[in-house]
Design an enzyme around this catalytic site. Structure first.
Site, PDB file in Angstrom:
ATOM      1  N   LYS A   1      -9.140  -6.228   9.858  1.00  0.00           N
ATOM      2  CA  LYS A   1     -10.585  -5.674   8.927  1.00  0.00           C
ATOM      3  C   LYS A   1     -11.783  -5.981   9.562  1.00  0.00           C
ATOM      4  CE  LYS A   1      -8.521  -6.744   4.333  1.00  0.00           C
ATOM      5  NZ  LYS A   1      -8.661  -6.981   3.130  1.00  0.00           N
TER       6      LYS A   1
ATOM      7  N   SER B   1       0.836  -1.153  -0.021  1.00  0.00           N
ATOM      8  CA  SER B   1       0.109   0.030  -0.022  1.00  0.00           C
ATOM      9  C   SER B   1       0.746   1.167  -0.090  1.00  0.00           C
ATOM     10  CB  SER B   1      -1.016  -0.004   1.106  1.00  0.00           C
ATOM     11  OG  SER B   1      -1.990  -0.974   1.056  1.00  0.00           O
TER      12      SER B   1
END
Ligand code: ATR
Length: 265
Positions: free
Chosen positions: A69, A22
């Site tokens: 998550k 990322s």
């Protein structure tokens, strides 16, 4: 890029986080757009201080990866429909102190499949974890026939119940699939000689999409390609979900500017 006192800090959090793509991916997008922002990776073992971190450092975007998550949902004020349906978010956006949770994996999957016609197609989905759920959700309104194959059949059954379709066993003789999507980690670095479909006879008419992004071409994709099938790799999805994160954070519509990234390999 020039870092100055106005540079916006964004984070990717997870544990472990050292191999996250990322920061590099976001940096390329920020640079292409001329955004004065930087993304850094931060290993977080728990999320207790997350809200304080966001407030104190005025963080705009947090990319969220494993194992956070689901736990991250408790730290958001507003959850998107996809987050509610999946019980998982990969993105937090800070809009003036209100934290929005999104799941851009869904857009990443849709972007990866955007050039295909899906309606009435037979789609085999390998795996029944969080990534498989995101695939099921992405395809839920597409009028496709879903087939679920998983090592633990009961979990495949749950997928079929939530997203429609039927479960299949390892013996795929007699089935004809237009699209095959791998959501399992089988074939991921360092186990690049593994494949979730050993001995399968791919057809040139098929499309095979592997969500794995390291290696860029898994054994599954190598075998599919050598049989003449069309292949899509996880880098396509990785890039598309990051573009969506930037769009959400900065109120932009930029996907068209990155079409070069989204072409099939
Ligand atoms: P994610 O949330 O990222 O999708 P996950 O929840 O660990 O990851 O799910 C991975 C999926 O790949 C699961 O369906 C898992 O099968 P089980 O439900 O039987 O655990 C499947 N998977 C993982 N390793 C596998 C392996 N070596 N062979 C076959 N399937 C595997």
């Amino acid at each position: 890029m020039n870092i100055n006192a106005e540079t916006q800090l964004n984070l990717v959090i997870g544990n472990p986080i050292r191999h996250s793509q990322s920061p590099a991916l976001h940096q390329r997008i920020y640079q292409a757009l001329g955004l004065n922002a930087v993304m850094l990776a931060s290993a977080q073992s728990d999320l207790n201080d997350l809200r304080t971190l966001i407030d104190r450092l005025n963080i705009k975007l947090i990319a969220v990866t494993l194992p956070h998550k689901t736990a991250v949902l408790a730290h958001a004020d507003i959850h998107s429909d996809a987050v509610k349906a999946l019980g998982a978010a990969n993105t937090l956006i800070n809009h003036h102190g209100i934290i929005h949770a999104h799941n851009t994996d869904v857009e990443g999957i849709r972007a990866s499949l955007q050039h295909l016609s899906i309606a009435q197609k037979n789609i085999l989905i390998l795996g029944a974890g969080g990534a498989a759920r995101a695939v099921g959700y992405s395809l839920k309104d597409c009028d496709a026939h879903l087939f679920w194959l998983n090592r633990t059949a009961q979990k495949a059954q749950l997928m079929a119940e939530q997203f429609g379709g039927e479960i299949v066993s390892d013996d795929l003789n007699g089935y004809s699939f237009d699209i095959i999507i791998n959501t399992t980690p089988v074939g991921m670095t360092p186990n690049t000689d593994d494949t979730p479909l050993p001995g399968y006879a791919f057809q040139p008419s098929q499309t095979v999409f592997d969500l794995i992004y390291t290696p860029t071409k898994t054994r599954l994709l190598r075998e599919a390609k050598s049989a003449g099938a069309h292949i899509i790799n996880g880098q396509v999805m990785m890039t598309a979900q990051a573009i969506k994160q930037v769009e959400l954070a900065y109120g932009l519509n930029i996907e068209g500017r990155f079409t070069f990234e989204l072409h099939d390999h």
